[in-house]
Write a protein that holds these residues in place. Structure first.
Motif, mmCIF file in Angstrom:
data_model
loop_
_atom_site.group_PDB
_atom_site.id
_atom_site.type_symbol
_atom_site.label_atom_id
_atom_site.label_comp_id
_atom_site.label_asym_id
_atom_site.label_seq_id
_atom_site.Cartn_x
_atom_site.Cartn_y
_atom_site.Cartn_z
ATOM 1 N N ASN A 5 1.795 14.817 5.849
ATOM 2 C CA ASN A 5 1.020 13.723 6.419
ATOM 3 C C ASN A 5 0.344 12.854 5.370
ATOM 4 O OD1 ASN A 5 1.045 14.577 9.450
ATOM 5 N ND2 ASN A 5 0.520 16.437 8.325
ATOM 6 N N GLU A 6 0.218 13.370 4.160
ATOM 7 C CA GLU A 6 -0.431 12.668 3.055
ATOM 8 C C GLU A 6 0.563 12.498 1.921
ATOM 9 O OE1 GLU A 6 -3.870 13.685 -0.271
ATOM 10 O OE2 GLU A 6 -4.038 14.543 1.732
ATOM 11 N N GLU A 7 0.697 11.283 1.427
ATOM 12 C CA GLU A 7 1.638 11.005 0.341
ATOM 13 C C GLU A 7 1.281 11.825 -0.893
ATOM 14 O OE1 GLU A 7 3.447 7.050 -1.927
ATOM 15 O OE2 GLU A 7 1.376 7.030 -1.212
ATOM 16 N N GLU B 69 12.307 10.036 15.563
ATOM 17 C CA GLU B 69 10.915 10.281 15.937
ATOM 18 C C GLU B 69 10.116 10.831 14.754
ATOM 19 O OE1 GLU B 69 8.277 12.980 19.093
ATOM 20 O OE2 GLU B 69 10.469 13.090 19.103
ATOM 21 N N GLN B 70 10.703 11.750 14.003
ATOM 22 C CA GLN B 70 10.016 12.312 12.845
ATOM 23 C C GLN B 70 9.832 11.273 11.737
ATOM 24 O OE1 GLN B 70 8.579 15.455 12.472
ATOM 25 N NE2 GLN B 70 8.944 15.397 14.677
ATOM 26 N N ALA B 71 10.834 10.445 11.520
ATOM 27 C CA ALA B 71 10.738 9.411 10.482
ATOM 28 C C ALA B 71 9.604 8.450 10.779
ATOM 29 C CB ALA B 71 12.060 8.660 10.366
ATOM 30 N N ASN B 72 9.391 8.155 12.079
ATOM 31 C CA ASN B 72 8.376 7.173 12.478
ATOM 32 C C ASN B 72 7.036 7.808 12.822
ATOM 33 O OD1 ASN B 72 10.281 5.139 12.201
ATOM 34 N ND2 ASN B 72 10.849 5.147 14.356
ATOM 35 N N ARG B 73 6.890 9.094 12.605
ATOM 36 C CA ARG B 73 5.716 9.829 13.059
ATOM 37 C C ARG B 73 4.426 9.405 12.374
ATOM 38 N NH1 ARG B 73 3.061 14.418 11.404
ATOM 39 N NH2 ARG B 73 4.468 14.627 9.631
ATOM 40 N N LEU B 74 4.498 9.004 11.112
ATOM 41 C CA LEU B 74 3.299 8.720 10.328
ATOM 42 C C LEU B 74 2.888 7.251 10.437
ATOM 43 C CD1 LEU B 74 3.985 10.794 7.083
ATOM 44 C CD2 LEU B 74 2.731 11.462 9.141
ATOM 45 N N PRO B 75 1.646 6.930 10.070
ATOM 46 C CA PRO B 75 1.201 5.528 10.115
ATOM 47 C C PRO B 75 1.724 4.687 8.961
ATOM 48 C CG PRO B 75 -0.573 6.935 9.328
ATOM 49 C CD PRO B 75 0.531 7.854 9.762
ATOM 50 N N PHE B 76 2.543 5.277 8.075
ATOM 51 C CA PHE B 76 3.076 4.551 6.929
ATOM 52 C C PHE B 76 4.450 3.974 7.252
ATOM 53 C CE2 PHE B 76 0.508 8.107 5.253
ATOM 54 C CZ PHE B 76 -0.530 7.368 4.714
ATOM 55 N N PRO C 228 11.563 9.002 -2.515
ATOM 56 C CA PRO C 228 12.058 9.817 -1.394
ATOM 57 C C PRO C 228 11.277 11.133 -1.347
ATOM 58 C CG PRO C 228 13.610 9.875 -3.232
ATOM 59 C CD PRO C 228 12.573 8.856 -3.583
ATOM 60 N N THR C 229 10.672 11.430 -0.216
ATOM 61 C CA THR C 229 9.751 12.572 -0.175
ATOM 62 C C THR C 229 10.006 13.512 0.993
ATOM 63 O OG1 THR C 229 8.031 11.299 -1.293
ATOM 64 C CG2 THR C 229 7.319 13.241 -0.092
ATOM 65 N N ARG C 230 10.033 12.979 2.224
ATOM 66 C CA ARG C 230 10.216 13.835 3.414
ATOM 67 C C ARG C 230 11.711 13.910 3.728
ATOM 68 N NH1 ARG C 230 7.705 11.408 8.167
ATOM 69 N NH2 ARG C 230 7.741 9.402 7.086
ATOM 70 N N PHE C 231 12.348 15.005 3.343
ATOM 71 C CA PHE C 231 13.782 15.158 3.540
ATOM 72 C C PHE C 231 14.053 15.866 4.866
ATOM 73 C CE2 PHE C 231 13.429 14.359 -0.931
ATOM 74 C CZ PHE C 231 14.581 13.664 -1.260
ATOM 75 N N TYR C 232 14.615 15.102 5.806
ATOM 76 C CA TYR C 232 15.032 15.657 7.089
ATOM 77 C C TYR C 232 16.546 15.836 7.030
ATOM 78 C CZ TYR C 232 10.391 14.164 8.577
ATOM 79 O OH TYR C 232 9.032 13.981 8.687
ATOM 80 N N VAL C 233 16.997 17.094 7.142
ATOM 81 C CA VAL C 233 18.402 17.421 6.896
ATOM 82 C C VAL C 233 18.999 18.044 8.158
ATOM 83 C CG1 VAL C 233 20.007 18.615 5.367
ATOM 84 C CG2 VAL C 233 17.761 17.891 4.496
ATOM 85 N N GLN C 234 20.158 17.540 8.574
ATOM 86 C CA GLN C 234 20.787 18.061 9.783
ATOM 87 C C GLN C 234 21.083 19.551 9.619
ATOM 88 O OE1 GLN C 234 23.808 15.359 11.180
ATOM 89 N NE2 GLN C 234 23.225 15.808 13.296
ATOM 90 N N LEU D 284 0.826 -1.205 0.000
ATOM 91 C CA LEU D 284 0.000 0.000 0.000
ATOM 92 C C LEU D 284 0.865 1.263 0.000
ATOM 93 C CD1 LEU D 284 -2.645 -1.333 2.556
ATOM 94 C CD2 LEU D 284 -2.601 -1.572 0.062
ATOM 95 N N GLY D 285 0.272 2.374 0.349
ATOM 96 C CA GLY D 285 0.942 3.659 0.208
ATOM 97 C C GLY D 285 2.111 3.847 1.156
ATOM 98 N N GLY D 286 2.949 4.804 0.850
ATOM 99 C CA GLY D 286 4.085 5.162 1.688
ATOM 100 C C GLY D 286 4.226 6.672 1.769
ATOM 101 N N HIS D 287 5.241 7.110 2.482
ATOM 102 C CA HIS D 287 5.579 8.539 2.555
ATOM 103 C C HIS D 287 7.022 8.588 3.030
ATOM 104 C CE1 HIS D 287 5.221 12.756 2.698
ATOM 105 N NE2 HIS D 287 3.953 12.854 3.087
#
Length: 475
Positions: free
Chosen positions: A378-380, A399-406, A287-293, A251-254
């Motif tokens: 929050n939505e792909e 924590e941010q990487a695991n925040r969503l239900p995907f 690759p969609t949600r880019f978390y950058v130091q 199913l879907g991802g993000h």
């Protein structure tokens, strides 16, 4: 280059079209022009396919594995020989550039070759028992299977299901999406020309509700494999519950992308930007949600924006095009709404952000400083949009990487070996790529957790999903 695929149903070894059936218009997403008409299966067609699949199963499951494998190998050979036709069909139906269509076709052929061989390594096991007694554990094909696949990788995702199911000894009825019926037709033409027995592999184009409800309600179908949105997947699971039909759900991802300050920044940017805009971002593991130091955040988004602005969009049949249109008329409006919402909530648009000219185009887009309150976080988006925000600590980004239900795919870029090990352990995802995007391979399982589904495709796990386990005890 014209559209050359002759669209038909393939039921019980016979190609069918016309004869009073409804038809759906296939559009070229470059300019929304009609390119073909695909015939829709009737209830009678579906019933005939079910009867044929049920009738053909005993013979197919009993066929010597070498003979089954030879048919799959031949289908792979035909896909390679017909790569130019199939790739051109895919690009005209779906929009992706021709190079990507050719690569998808060759990867699909590889799946058939891999499963043709893996079926020969389908070992059981013997349990320890007293002298004169034996207990065996074996795997057997689950039975006739129904597959439902999406339009974003219309050949590869269909081949991944069909090749594994056939190798396991199951018969298959497949319903491809109406946007991309031609590549599905060409796959089943390769199987037919490879000598697949009547009723073993069947193709039914048609209205999704009629096809899914008819096939799943039948006691003939023992397994459903679906790739698509979470909402549709949950609906199909409810249908399967009444008949206790087994399911595999991709199913879907993000996908989060964790960029640490010890990465090779230029090399990382050269990798992530082409991947983000591959297939116009219409990739379940895109690759969609880019978390950058924080220390490299501004340099990262600056380099990302510069590269994004150079991505040439256009007709995928043209050699210099690097990104084609979105696959259907629904996508540009949906992407535009997400971008506008993010802007209203404080995101910066560093590249793109608007629809293209004509057809179903949307510009390659980078949003920076996107707050978690924005819908796109929050939505792909399932389109050519990257979203980014900075982070400071390892604990924060996990924590941010695991925040969503995907939890389908996640990626990270770091040169710290211990950090890489921790990411692999702590990120809640079915697949994790560290310094690589190569996570969809013939010999590796592909699947998600949480709302991204369950079960795996690819690898030995892919064939096992089409099998049942039996323990045999003899005293």
């Amino acid at each position: 280059m014209g559209y050359e695929t002759d669209l038909k149903l393939f039921i019980d070894g016979i190609w069918k079209t016309g004869e009073g059936r409804d038809a759906h218009t296939v559009l070229n997403p470059v300019n929304a022009s009609p390119i073909a008409e695909v015939p829709y299966a009737t209830k009678a067609d579906l019933d005939e396919a079910l009867e044929a699949s049920n009738r053909a199963w005993p013979e197919w499951r009993s066929m010597d594995v070498e003979k089954r494998g030879a048919i799959l190998h031949k289908a792979a050979q035909l896909l390679r020989e017909r790569v130019d036709l199939i790739a051109a069909t895919m690009t005209q139906e779906q929009g992706k550039i021709l190079a990507e269509s050719k690569a998808e076709t060759l990867a699909s052929a590889q799946l058939f070759d891999w499963y043709a061989e893996d079926a020969k390594r389908d070992y059981g096991r013997t349990l320890v028992r007293p002298a004169g007694q034996v207990s065996r554990v074996i795997r057997q094909p689950v039975g006739p299977v129904a597959t439902f696949t999406p339009w974003n990788f219309p050949l590869y995702l269909l081949a991944k299901k069909v090749s594994a199911a056939l190798a396991a000894g199951c018969t298959v009825i497949s319903r491809p999406p109406h946007e991309t019926p031609g590549v599905g037709t060409e796959l089943f033409r390769a199987l037919a020309d490879a000598g697949i027995p009547k009723g073993v592999a069947q193709l039914v184009h048609g209205e999704s509700g009629l096809v899914s409800e008819t096939l799943i309600a039948s006691r003939v179908i023992r397994k459903v494999s679906f790739t698509g949105s979470t909402n549709v997947g949950k609906h199909l699971m409810r249908l399967c519950a009444d008949s206790m039909t087994r399911v595999t759900m991709e199913l879907g991802g993000h996908a989060p992308v964790l960029i640490f300050d010890d990465c090779d920044l230029e090399k990382t940017l050269d990798m992530v930007v082409p991947q983000k805009f591959r297939n116009a971002g219409q990739v379940c593991v895109s690759p969609t949600r880019f978390y950058v130091q924080s220390g490299i955040y501004e340099a990262f988004v600056k380099g990302f924006a510069e590269r994004t602005q150079k991505v040439k969009i256009g007709n995928g049949l043209e050699a210099d095009t690097r990104m084609g249109p979105l696959a259907n008329s629904r996508r540009p409006g949906a992407i535009e709404a997400l971008v506008q919402d993010a802007k209203a909530k404080g995101a910066r648009v560093l590249a793109g952000g608007e629809r293209g000219d004509g057809g179903f185009f949307f510009q390659p887009t980078l949003l920076a400083d996107v707050p978690n309150e924005a819908e796109i976080m929050n939505e792909e988006p399932f389109g050519p949009v990257a979203v980014s925000r900075p982070f400071d600590t390892f604990e924060e980004v996990i924590e941010q990487a695991n925040r969503l239900p995907f939890g389908l795919a996640a990626f990270a870029f770091t040169e710290n070996g211990r950090r890489a090990n921790l990411i692999g352990d702590l990120v809640e995802s079915g697949m994790v790529g560290i310094n690589t995007f190569a996570i969809s391979l013939a010999d590796a399982p592909f699947g998600g957790v949480k709302d991204s589904g369950f079960g795996s495709e690819g690898g030995k796990e892919g064939m096992e999903s089409y099998q049942v386990v039996k323990a045999i005890h003899q005293a």
